[in-house]
Design a protein around this motif. Structure first.
Motif, PDB file in Angstrom:
ATOM      1  N   GLU A  17     -14.755  21.430 -20.837  1.00 52.03           N
ATOM      2  CA  GLU A  17     -13.781  21.817 -19.752  1.00 52.03           C
ATOM      3  C   GLU A  17     -13.710  23.331 -19.663  1.00 52.03           C
ATOM      4  O   GLU A  17     -13.853  23.740 -18.596  1.00 52.03           O
ATOM      5  N   LYS A  18     -13.825  23.946 -20.872  1.00 48.75           N
ATOM      6  CA  LYS A  18     -13.689  25.490 -20.709  1.00 48.75           C
ATOM      7  C   LYS A  18     -15.118  26.090 -20.252  1.00 48.75           C
ATOM      8  O   LYS A  18     -15.058  27.074 -19.553  1.00 48.75           O
ATOM      9  N   SER A  19     -16.191  25.276 -20.385  1.00 44.13           N
ATOM     10  CA  SER A  19     -17.442  25.740 -19.830  1.00 44.13           C
ATOM     11  C   SER A  19     -17.769  25.364 -18.300  1.00 44.13           C
ATOM     12  O   SER A  19     -18.580  26.038 -17.769  1.00 44.13           O
ATOM     13  N   TYR A  20     -17.136  24.434 -17.738  1.00 44.37           N
ATOM     14  CA  TYR A  20     -17.033  24.059 -16.666  1.00 44.37           C
ATOM     15  C   TYR A  20     -17.062  25.179 -15.500  1.00 44.37           C
ATOM     16  O   TYR A  20     -16.315  26.201 -15.766  1.00 44.37           O
ATOM     17  N   PRO A  21     -17.972  25.473 -14.405  1.00 45.74           N
ATOM     18  CA  PRO A  21     -18.959  24.357 -14.131  1.00 45.74           C
ATOM     19  C   PRO A  21     -20.145  24.376 -14.751  1.00 45.74           C
ATOM     20  O   PRO A  21     -21.217  23.909 -14.217  1.00 45.74           O
ATOM     21  N   ASN A  22     -20.408  25.175 -15.910  1.00 48.49           N
ATOM     22  CA  ASN A  22     -21.415  24.978 -16.457  1.00 48.49           C
ATOM     23  C   ASN A  22     -21.716  24.014 -17.636  1.00 48.49           C
ATOM     24  O   ASN A  22     -20.629  23.459 -18.000  1.00 48.49           O
ATOM     25  N   GLU A  23     -22.861  23.564 -18.073  1.00 46.66           N
ATOM     26  CA  GLU A  23     -22.800  22.711 -19.120  1.00 46.66           C
ATOM     27  C   GLU A  23     -22.473  23.569 -20.343  1.00 46.66           C
ATOM     28  O   GLU A  23     -22.882  24.696 -20.654  1.00 46.66           O
ATOM     29  N   CYS A  24     -22.032  22.908 -21.170  1.00 50.98           N
ATOM     30  CA  CYS A  24     -21.658  23.393 -22.551  1.00 50.98           C
ATOM     31  C   CYS A  24     -22.839  22.667 -23.497  1.00 50.98           C
ATOM     32  O   CYS A  24     -23.550  21.734 -23.303  1.00 50.98           O
ATOM     33  N   CYS A  25     -22.952  23.314 -24.723  1.00 52.61           N
ATOM     34  CA  CYS A  25     -23.344  22.617 -25.943  1.00 52.61           C
ATOM     35  C   CYS A  25     -23.089  22.950 -27.121  1.00 52.61           C
ATOM     36  O   CYS A  25     -22.441  23.884 -27.247  1.00 52.61           O
ATOM     37  N   GLY A  26     -23.366  22.323 -28.182  1.00 48.60           N
ATOM     38  CA  GLY A  26     -23.193  22.434 -29.538  1.00 48.60           C
ATOM     39  C   GLY A  26     -23.867  21.574 -30.599  1.00 48.60           C
ATOM     40  O   GLY A  26     -24.453  20.490 -30.034  1.00 48.60           O
ATOM     41  N   PHE A  27     -23.484  21.763 -31.795  1.00 47.17           N
ATOM     42  CA  PHE A  27     -23.933  20.818 -32.854  1.00 47.17           C
ATOM     43  C   PHE A  27     -22.901  20.064 -33.431  1.00 47.17           C
ATOM     44  O   PHE A  27     -21.695  20.226 -33.480  1.00 47.17           O
ATOM     45  N   ILE A  28     -23.630  18.807 -33.743  1.00 50.44           N
ATOM     46  CA  ILE A  28     -22.745  17.929 -34.694  1.00 50.44           C
ATOM     47  C   ILE A  28     -23.251  17.757 -35.905  1.00 50.44           C
ATOM     48  O   ILE A  28     -24.350  17.497 -36.110  1.00 50.44           O
ATOM     49  N   PHE A  29     -22.279  17.965 -36.814  1.00 48.62           N
ATOM     50  CA  PHE A  29     -22.851  18.086 -38.390  1.00 48.62           C
ATOM     51  C   PHE A  29     -22.192  16.976 -39.194  1.00 48.62           C
ATOM     52  O   PHE A  29     -21.060  16.465 -38.880  1.00 48.62           O
ATOM     53  N   GLY A  30     -22.920  16.281 -40.336  1.00 51.33           N
ATOM     54  CA  GLY A  30     -22.441  15.522 -40.976  1.00 51.33           C
ATOM     55  C   GLY A  30     -23.404  14.786 -41.817  1.00 51.33           C
ATOM     56  O   GLY A  30     -24.124  15.571 -42.492  1.00 51.33           O
ATOM     57  N   TYR A  31     -23.266  13.488 -41.935  1.00 50.24           N
ATOM     58  CA  TYR A  31     -24.394  12.806 -43.018  1.00 50.24           C
ATOM     59  C   TYR A  31     -24.765  11.724 -42.351  1.00 50.24           C
ATOM     60  O   TYR A  31     -24.388  11.095 -41.386  1.00 50.24           O
ATOM     61  N   LEU A  32     -25.995  11.233 -42.612  1.00 50.55           N
ATOM     62  CA  LEU A  32     -27.028  10.234 -42.352  1.00 50.55           C
ATOM     63  C   LEU A  32     -27.153   9.217 -43.718  1.00 50.55           C
ATOM     64  O   LEU A  32     -27.624  10.060 -44.540  1.00 50.55           O
ATOM     65  N   SER A  33     -26.944   7.860 -43.301  1.00 46.93           N
ATOM     66  CA  SER A  33     -27.383   7.214 -44.386  1.00 46.93           C
ATOM     67  C   SER A  33     -27.730   5.758 -43.681  1.00 46.93           C
ATOM     68  O   SER A  33     -26.828   5.328 -42.691  1.00 46.93           O
ATOM     69  N   ASP A  34     -28.653   5.188 -43.904  1.00 40.77           N
ATOM     70  CA  ASP A  34     -29.008   3.990 -43.489  1.00 40.77           C
ATOM     71  C   ASP A  34     -29.171   4.063 -41.745  1.00 40.77           C
ATOM     72  O   ASP A  34     -28.501   2.850 -41.090  1.00 40.77           O
ATOM     73  N   ASN A  35     -29.459   5.003 -40.943  1.00 39.51           N
ATOM     74  CA  ASN A  35     -29.395   5.001 -39.729  1.00 39.51           C
ATOM     75  C   ASN A  35     -28.040   5.013 -38.999  1.00 39.51           C
ATOM     76  O   ASN A  35     -27.544   4.629 -38.014  1.00 39.51           O
ATOM     77  N   ILE A  36     -26.962   5.143 -40.084  1.00 40.75           N
ATOM     78  CA  ILE A  36     -25.598   5.288 -39.532  1.00 40.75           C
ATOM     79  C   ILE A  36     -25.166   6.791 -39.733  1.00 40.75           C
ATOM     80  O   ILE A  36     -25.556   7.441 -40.663  1.00 40.75           O
ATOM     81  N   LYS A  37     -24.439   7.372 -38.673  1.00 38.91           N
ATOM     82  CA  LYS A  37     -24.242   8.749 -38.950  1.00 38.91           C
ATOM     83  C   LYS A  37     -22.847   8.980 -38.922  1.00 38.91           C
ATOM     84  O   LYS A  37     -21.968   8.234 -38.337  1.00 38.91           O
ATOM     85  N   LYS A  38     -22.152  10.064 -39.743  1.00 36.31           N
ATOM     86  CA  LYS A  38     -20.772  10.219 -39.963  1.00 36.31           C
ATOM     87  C   LYS A  38     -20.733  11.632 -39.458  1.00 36.31           C
ATOM     88  O   LYS A  38     -21.051  12.597 -40.360  1.00 36.31           O
ATOM     89  N   ALA A  39     -20.186  11.947 -38.445  1.00 39.35           N
ATOM     90  CA  ALA A  39     -19.547  13.140 -38.037  1.00 39.35           C
ATOM     91  C   ALA A  39     -18.537  13.956 -38.458  1.00 39.35           C
ATOM     92  O   ALA A  39     -17.389  13.136 -39.183  1.00 39.35           O
ATOM     93  N   VAL A  40     -18.653  15.102 -39.211  1.00 39.27           N
ATOM     94  CA  VAL A  40     -17.529  15.839 -40.037  1.00 39.27           C
ATOM     95  C   VAL A  40     -17.147  17.081 -39.305  1.00 39.27           C
ATOM     96  O   VAL A  40     -15.958  17.462 -39.682  1.00 39.27           O
ATOM     97  N   SER A  41     -17.923  17.482 -38.584  1.00 40.80           N
ATOM     98  CA  SER A  41     -17.613  18.790 -37.887  1.00 40.80           C
ATOM     99  C   SER A  41     -18.533  19.244 -36.847  1.00 40.80           C
ATOM    100  O   SER A  41     -19.747  18.693 -36.706  1.00 40.80           O
ATOM    101  N   ILE A  42     -17.901  19.989 -35.818  1.00 44.01           N
ATOM    102  CA  ILE A  42     -18.867  20.307 -34.771  1.00 44.01           C
ATOM    103  C   ILE A  42     -19.001  21.921 -34.611  1.00 44.01           C
ATOM    104  O   ILE A  42     -17.924  22.556 -35.258  1.00 44.01           O
ATOM    105  N   ARG A  43     -19.948  22.471 -34.196  1.00 46.23           N
ATOM    106  CA  ARG A  43     -20.121  24.058 -33.981  1.00 46.23           C
ATOM    107  C   ARG A  43     -20.387  24.173 -32.291  1.00 46.23           C
ATOM    108  O   ARG A  43     -21.541  24.025 -31.931  1.00 46.23           O
ATOM    109  N   ALA A  44     -19.520  24.818 -31.402  1.00 44.10           N
ATOM    110  CA  ALA A  44     -19.850  25.090 -30.146  1.00 44.10           C
ATOM    111  C   ALA A  44     -20.678  26.262 -30.148  1.00 44.10           C
ATOM    112  O   ALA A  44     -20.786  27.241 -31.127  1.00 44.10           O
TER     113      ALA A  44
END
Length: 147
Positions: A17-44
């Protein structure tokens, strides 16, 4: 499948919403195990696409990507995905999104209509197609549960 808390989803929506009318982007950090992902933080991150194209494209610079990798290693996480917004458009991956996607990552897309975050979806490249098309990935709204 990606497990992500309501808090992280809320942070993504606020950034969109803050980036509108432009696209925002960021990373999703976490863990991957058996093709299941667990997000623990993001970074804009800063959308580094040229200014007159940011309304429908995003780019994360190579330098930013390297810094994110170092951050993940330092904190014993992995980059498990990237999020971005689609201003005044549905949360469906574009052909540009597919062409620039990396295998294994989750791609969360949030639709922002007239400045308000609405639909949120997740996609990943399909292993069975040789990573040439997106398939929907289930979002499990996990309120800090166990992985």
């Amino acid at each position: 499948m990606i497990y992500i808390s309501e808090n992280l989803i809320s942070q993504i929506k606020v950034h969109a919403e803050k980036s509108y009318p432009n696209e925002c982007c960021g990373f999703i950090f976490g863990y991957l195990s058996d093709n299941i992902k667990k997000a623990v933080s993001i970074r804009a991150e800063e959308n580094s696409f040229n200014d007159n194209e940011k309304y429908h494209r995003f780019n994360i610079s190579a330098d930013t990507m390297l810094k994110a990798e170092l951050y993940a290693r330092k904190n014993k996480f992995e980059i498990i995905g990237i999020y971005h917004s689609h201003p005044d458009c549905r949360a469906v991956p574009s052909e540009y999104d597919r062409e620039h996607a990396l295998p294994v990552y989750s791609y969360i897309i949030v639709s922002v209509i007239k400045g308000k975050a609405t639909e949120i979806t997740c996609h990943e490249l399909d292993r069975e197609s040789g990573y040439i098309k997106f398939i929907a990935e289930q979002i499990v709204r996990d309120n800090e549960g166990e992985f």
